[in-house]
Write a protein that holds these residues in place. Structure first.
Motif, PDB file in Angstrom:
ATOM      1  N   HIS A 299      36.700 -44.439  39.795  1.00 26.25           N
ATOM      2  CA  HIS A 299      35.860 -45.066  40.828  1.00 26.25           C
ATOM      3  C   HIS A 299      35.455 -44.091  41.931  1.00 26.25           C
ATOM      4  O   HIS A 299      34.932 -44.516  42.954  1.00 26.25           O
ATOM      5  N   SER A 316      32.577 -46.630  43.074  1.00 26.11           N
ATOM      6  CA  SER A 316      32.877 -47.897  43.744  1.00 26.11           C
ATOM      7  C   SER A 316      33.780 -47.729  44.950  1.00 26.11           C
ATOM      8  O   SER A 316      33.788 -48.570  45.848  1.00 26.11           O
ATOM      9  N   THR A 319      33.049 -46.848  50.499  1.00 27.54           N
ATOM     10  CA  THR A 319      33.015 -48.011  51.387  1.00 27.54           C
ATOM     11  C   THR A 319      32.437 -47.680  52.760  1.00 27.54           C
ATOM     12  O   THR A 319      32.531 -48.486  53.686  1.00 27.54           O
ATOM     13  N   GLY A 342      27.469 -54.532  50.026  1.00 24.36           N
ATOM     14  CA  GLY A 342      28.680 -55.276  49.710  1.00 24.36           C
ATOM     15  C   GLY A 342      29.095 -56.096  50.913  1.00 24.36           C
ATOM     16  O   GLY A 342      28.245 -56.613  51.645  1.00 24.36           O
ATOM     17  N   GLY A 368      24.398 -57.625  47.679  1.00 26.27           N
ATOM     18  CA  GLY A 368      25.609 -58.062  48.351  1.00 26.27           C
ATOM     19  C   GLY A 368      25.347 -58.665  49.722  1.00 26.27           C
ATOM     20  O   GLY A 368      24.201 -58.820  50.161  1.00 26.27           O
ATOM     21  N   LEU A 391      25.647 -57.662  42.279  1.00 25.25           N
ATOM     22  CA  LEU A 391      25.774 -56.447  41.482  1.00 25.25           C
ATOM     23  C   LEU A 391      25.134 -56.596  40.114  1.00 25.25           C
ATOM     24  O   LEU A 391      24.502 -55.665  39.613  1.00 25.25           O
ATOM     25  N   PRO A 412      28.383 -48.018  46.915  1.00 24.26           N
ATOM     26  CA  PRO A 412      27.946 -49.127  47.782  1.00 24.26           C
ATOM     27  C   PRO A 412      27.940 -48.847  49.275  1.00 24.26           C
ATOM     28  O   PRO A 412      27.196 -49.482  50.017  1.00 24.26           O
ATOM     29  N   SER A 416      34.169 -54.396  48.900  1.00 24.80           N
ATOM     30  CA  SER A 416      33.798 -55.227  47.754  1.00 24.80           C
ATOM     31  C   SER A 416      34.058 -56.707  47.965  1.00 24.80           C
ATOM     32  O   SER A 416      33.748 -57.521  47.105  1.00 24.80           O
ATOM     33  N   PHE A 420      34.133 -59.289  44.945  1.00 27.19           N
ATOM     34  CA  PHE A 420      35.238 -58.845  44.111  1.00 27.19           C
ATOM     35  C   PHE A 420      36.537 -58.767  44.905  1.00 27.19           C
ATOM     36  O   PHE A 420      36.524 -58.710  46.134  1.00 27.19           O
ATOM     37  N   TYR A 423      37.743 -52.677  45.209  1.00 26.42           N
ATOM     38  CA  TYR A 423      36.764 -51.726  44.687  1.00 26.42           C
ATOM     39  C   TYR A 423      36.974 -51.461  43.198  1.00 26.42           C
ATOM     40  O   TYR A 423      36.026 -51.173  42.455  1.00 26.42           O
ATOM     41  N   ARG A 426      35.332 -54.125  41.228  1.00 19.42           N
ATOM     42  CA  ARG A 426      33.884 -53.878  41.298  1.00 19.42           C
ATOM     43  C   ARG A 426      33.474 -52.763  40.339  1.00 19.42           C
ATOM     44  O   ARG A 426      32.471 -52.876  39.620  1.00 19.42           O
TER      45      ARG A 426
END
Length: 450
Positions: A299, A316, A319, A342, A368, A391, A412, A416, A420, A423, A426
């Motif tokens: 990720h 993912s 953040t 997100g 998101g 997504l 993103p 998440s 989700f 992460y 996601r």
């Protein structure tokens, strides 16, 4: 406070994730007869009783009145220290501790490198462990990266490479070396404000005998200038990146093209790991060739392969908008469709919008909860952007927009939680939507002692 100090106390655990379970197990190993109360979600009560039938499990979030019944509370990192109930409990004299604090109290002898930072901390910590092990050093890799330290309570290592989140930096005991890879605003929902987040992150400096920081961040240099034993990476006098090489001063040590993790920011993470290894008096130059065998963490700019003539990259873990900008920089020169958006926690996207106005990728897709806010800011700046609900819709639109030999990048810049659990979920869903086996996205290699 050590675990033995809990004897005879009224003790509660708050949180039944991996950290909470590790705390219960560690306390039971030392004080098997100590009554323990657990506060968890309603859906976790049955699992908690199966895990430890002696637990007094409550499927609810405790208020100040409930916490007043205890002498000590062991909280998991995800529980904000600034919740009103916790602030009231602390004011009432209830001792608040954590698995992180208990481990440091139990292991004052450990040689610890504690790594934090808004971005880069996981990769840097894993790189440090990988490099140290290449020299034959028995090394532990643990902490926020995916293994609570209490799971390794009774194991021995020559070196402890520990990742600490901003939720944990205030709970660490003395460490031989603290590392701060970067510092941007994040987790404002947990910390309550940008300044409190920065203060909490920088608490690591106060418990570090030596402090290693990123020389390319003037703000970070300013905030750590008082530390008596501060060293830096990213400066031409030490470990830095220049001319396509990782260098130690004027010496070219490793060709950046040999790194499996793309991007100059990851080359800088490698510099941080090498500088940390050197600060701990190991031969970093001898370890550097092992950078070639380091596998990217899941990720984190993780190449998943090609589907339909398009390359798919899972970032993912991104953040913050700054992380997305770093991901895009690592793919400069390619036709990139980037998926952003997100959970909205109020971060400032103005730098991202400015960067997109100067040099936008092939396509931008906002999705998101904060997708409309991001898309609106981009449109106001004259940057073309697609706006979709979630997504799944973003992946479908990215497949339509991206040319052959192009790249679809999930980065993103936001948490998440709108769609989700975390992460990782996601990232796995992104893999599935792109047509890959999500089970191929494995966990982090090398956790524990090696």
């Amino acid at each position: 406070m050590r675990i033995a100090d809990l004897a005879g106390k009224r003790v509660a655990i708050w949180g039944f994730g991996r950290e909470g379970r590790a705390a219960i197990t560690a306390i039971r190993s030392r004080l098997p007869q100590l009554p323990l109360t657990l506060f968890c979600s309603e859906t976790e009560v049955a699992a908690a009783h199966a895990f430890d039938p002696a637990l007094d499990a409550h499927g609810e979030e405790p208020d100040a009145s409930a916490l007043s019944m205890f002498d000590v509370l062991v909280k998991s990192p995800g529980i904000s220290a600034y919740k009103p109930a916790l602030l009231a409990a602390r004011e009432a004299g209830i001792r608040i501790t954590s698995g992180t604090a208990l481990w440091f109290a139990e292991r004052p002898d450990a040689r610890v490198v504690a790594v934090t930072g808004t971005k880069g901390k996981s990769t840097t910590t894993a790189l440090l462990a990988h490099l140290a092990r290449s020299l034959g050093v028995r090394t532990a890799l643990a902490g926020n990266i995916g293994m609570p330290m209490l799971e390794l309570l009774d194991q021995q290592a020559e070196l402890w490479a520990i990742e600490l989140s901003s939720f944990q930096t205030g709970e660490a005991g003395p460490v031989e070396l603290g590392v701060i890879t970067s510092l941007y605003e994040e987790h404002l929902d947990w910390h309550g404000s940008r300044e409190r987040y920065l203060e909490d992150k920088l608490k690591l400096a106060g418990v570090s005998k030596q402090l290693l920081v990123n020389a390319l961040q003037p703000f970070l240099l300013e905030r750590t200038a008082h530390h008596p034993h501060r060293i830096v990476f990213g400066d031409v006098a030490g470990w830095h990146v220049a001319g396509g090489f990782i260098r130690r001063g004027a010496e070219s040590v490793f060709d950046v093209a040999g790194l499996a993790v793309p991007g100059e920011h990851n080359a800088l993470n490698a510099c941080a790991a090498l500088a940390a290894l050197e600060a701990m008096e190991f031969d970093a130059v001898a370890a550097a060739p092992s950078l070639a065998t380091f596998r990217p963490l899941p990720h984190r700019l993780q190449p998943m392969g090609e589907q339909g003539g398009i390359a798919w990259i899972n970032d993912s873990i991104s953040t913050t908008p700054q992380a997305t900008l770093a991901a895009l920089a690592s793919l400069r020169g390619r036709a990139v469709t980037v998926i952003v958006g997100g959970h909205d926690r109020g971060l400032d996207w103005s730098d991202f919008v400015g960067a997109m106005r100067r040099a936008a990728p092939h396509a931008l897709i906002a999705q998101g909860a904060n997708g409309p806010r991001i898309a609106g800011a981009l449109r106001d700046a004259g940057v073309p952007v697609e706006e979709v609900a979630d997504l799944a819709a973003a992946v479908e639109r990215a497949r339509e927009l991206t040319p052959q030999a192009g790249v679809v990048l999930l980065s993103p810049g936001a948490p998440s939680f709108d769609q989700f659990h975390d992460y990782a979920e996601r990232g796995r869903r992104f893999a599935e939507l792109a047509g890959f086996d999500s089970h191929s996205i494995t966990g982090i290699e090398g956790l524990g002692i090696g």
